[in-house]
Design an enzyme around this catalytic site. Structure first.
Site, PDB file in Angstrom:
ATOM      1  N   GLU A  20       4.016   3.897   2.768  1.00  0.00           N
ATOM      2  CA  GLU A  20       3.257   3.707   4.087  1.00  0.00           C
ATOM      3  C   GLU A  20       4.057   4.080   5.233  1.00  0.00           C
ATOM      4  OE1 GLU A  20       1.826  -0.487   4.703  1.00  0.00           O
ATOM      5  OE2 GLU A  20       1.189  -0.685   2.583  1.00  0.00           O
ATOM      6  N   GLU A  30       4.682  -4.762  -1.168  1.00  0.00           N
ATOM      7  CA  GLU A  30       5.787  -5.367  -0.113  1.00  0.00           C
ATOM      8  C   GLU A  30       5.955  -6.878  -0.482  1.00  0.00           C
ATOM      9  OE1 GLU A  30       4.489  -5.149   3.874  1.00  0.00           O
ATOM     10  OE2 GLU A  30       4.701  -2.960   3.973  1.00  0.00           O
TER      11      GLU A  30
HETATM   12  C1  FCB Z   1       2.123  -3.367   6.035  1.00  0.00           C
HETATM   13  C2  FCB Z   1       1.198  -3.770   5.002  1.00  0.00           C
HETATM   14  C3  FCB Z   1      -0.407  -3.323   4.912  1.00  0.00           C
HETATM   15  C4  FCB Z   1      -0.562  -3.050   6.622  1.00  0.00           C
HETATM   16  C5  FCB Z   1       0.481  -2.346   7.231  1.00  0.00           C
HETATM   17  C6  FCB Z   1       0.167  -2.327   8.803  1.00  0.00           C
HETATM   18  O1  FCB Z   1       3.154  -4.142   5.862  1.00  0.00           O
HETATM   19  O2  FCB Z   1       1.404  -3.512   3.560  1.00  0.00           O
HETATM   20  O3  FCB Z   1      -1.289  -3.640   4.352  1.00  0.00           O
HETATM   21  O4  FCB Z   1      -1.150  -4.369   6.977  1.00  0.00           O
HETATM   22  O5  FCB Z   1       1.585  -3.285   7.188  1.00  0.00           O
END
Ligand code: FCB
Length: 462
Positions: A376, A177
């Site tokens: 994620e 990110e």
């Molecule tokens: C993302 C991050 C991760 C975590 C999630 C909830 O943006 O990459 O580390 O904090 O959100």
């Protein structure tokens, strides 16, 4: 009846679809005295920056308890475990001397994962820049990712890590990110390193992209053949059809969805970004050749769509969004998505918008788009009997399947997160884990969602 009571079994995914769980070093490892300091240590030491006043000095103590955690991944039946390597644990000064004990830790972790039948998926950077590179005393002016040099240091670090675990870790992620790290860490100052540079933060985006490209080259030179990057994305919905709202939503879409993806996939920045960067950051065209170094897949972190409108009058003051405080001088404002359940973090739950995102990527980038992996996806809810997390995951996994049915090439899905952890500026207040962590005793307890996922993965293998 709760939606979950009537739920059909999940649809069958392709045999080689990769199911995994994710974590990151700073959020779980602890053992702060056994590594060099990072910008997050400095940031969390300042009172008021983390909402519950905590730090990640101990976190889940994963550094000392990784065997237990790997066993949990193995018992879950996940095919892969995405973790991040702490740059200051491997290179306490950011470059130069290696901390052998730190590198040994990742070596043992990878061995343990392989022994449990789980593929290790290292991420080289998940926001914990070595403090030494951030340059004490030049905080606001030009340390860390504001310097081009940090990209070169990153490639050296990538080579060190790949030289040690590249024989067993096959699938790699360069950065996590970079958009959030640029916007939250350097434009708004609500994450480490706490810089509030607004649009002067743009070189941070460029240098991370350059670091990615240089690291891809370093990884390939070390024999790694399966490389991606994990970016955060979400559909952006204009608050209305008015030209002002549409323009503001387009602007937000560029920042979140195109600032990194366009250069990575198309080899060019969105127009006005390219102009801004050329004025400040050297030979952008030459760097773009490094940035478009081919990758094997593109990782998407997905949490929620965003409704965006024109800026509100300055008198309205700052607005709250996803735990952030957005200043009124931004050229957009974030609006509430009404009529949707929200997580404990206040994030709206809109599973079908993940299908929209994935098909939108395919439509935007066409043949240039590498295969996608959801690196994620998850939600913050309290409690061990976390039916709402089950509902969330169930809905989002179905949304991925729908994208597959519509012809999008998606190869994997990773849940954020294996266990509760240090959620950045929120501290320990938001729990994203499939496994509960008691921060007093450090005891791990699988939640209902863990059992649900274990059964779902078993059914996928049947
Ligand atoms: C993302 C991050 C991760 C975590 C999630 C909830 O943006 O990459 O580390 O904090 O959100």
């Amino acid at each position: 009846m709760a939606a979950s009571d009537a739920r059909e079994p999940l649809p069958q995914f392709p045999r080689d679809f990769l199911w995994g769980v994710s974590t990151s070093a700073h959020q779980i490892e602890g053992a702060v005295d056994e590594r060099g300091p990072s910008v997050w240590d400095a940031f969390t030491a300042v009172s008021g920056r983390v909402k519950d006043g905590t730090t990640a000095a101990v976190a889940c103590d994963h550094y000392h308890r990784y065997r237990e955690d790997v066993a949990l991944v193995g018992e879950l039946g996940a095919g892969a475990y995405r973790f991040s390597v702490s740059w200051p644990r491997v290179l306490p000064g950011g470059s130069g001397e290696v901390n052998t004990a730190g590198l040994d830790f990742y070596d043992r972790l990878v061995d343990e994962l392989c022994a449990a039948g789980v593929s290790p998926v290292p991420t080289l950077f998940h926001w914990d820049t070595p403090l030494a590179l951030d340059g004490e005393g030049e905080r606001e002016s030009g340390g860390g990712w504001l310097r081009r040099d940090t990209a070169e240091r990153f490639a050296e670090y990538a080579a060190v890590v790949a030289g040690r675990i590249g024989d067993r870790a096959k699938k790699w992620i360069t950065l996590n990110e970079p958009a959030e790290h640029t916007l939250l860490g350097h434009a708004l100052g609500q994450h480490a390193p706490g810089k509030q540079l607004m649009f002067d933060a743009l070189p941070v985006a460029h240098h991370q992209l350059l670091a990615h490209g240089l690291a891809v080259r370093a990884l390939r030179a070390a024999g790694v053949t399966d490389i991606g990057i994990a970016n955060s994305h979400g559909p952006t919905w204009p608050a209305s059809a008015s030209p002002e709202d549409v323009q503001a939503a387009d602007f937000y879409d560029v920042l979140l969805n195109r600032l990194f993806a366009d250069p990575l996939i198309l080899g060019r920045y969105p127009d006005f970004i390219g102009q801004l960067l050329s004025a400040t950051t050297g030979d952008v065209e030459a760097d773009l050749k490094v940035i478009t170094e081919p990758i094997d897949w593109y990782g998407i972190n997905f949490y929620q769509p965003t409704k965006v409108g024109a800026p509100l009058p300055a008198a309205a003051g700052p607005t709250e969004f996803s735990g952030l405080t957005l200043p009124p001088e931004l050229p957009f404002s974030v609006r509430e998505i009404e009529g949707r359940a929200v997580t404990d973090f206040g994030w709206p739950v809109v599973p079908e918008s993940l299908t929209e995102l994935l098909t939108g990527f395919r439509d935007r980038y066409g043949d240039r788009l590498p295969p996608l992996v959801i690196t994620e996806n998850g939600c913050s809810y309290e409690g061990l009997d976390d039916q709402r997390r089950i509902d969330y995951l169930d809905g989002h996994v179905r949304a991925v399947h729908q994208a597959l049915a519509e012809g999008v090439d998606v190869r994997g899905y990773f849940v954020w997160s294996l266990m509760d952890n240090f959620e950045w500026a929120e501290g320990y207040r938001q729990r994203f884990g499939l496994v509960h962590v008691d921060y007093e005793t450090l005891e791990r307890t699988p939640k209902a969602s863990y059992a649900w996922l274990r059964e779902a993965l078993r059914a996928q293998r049947a």
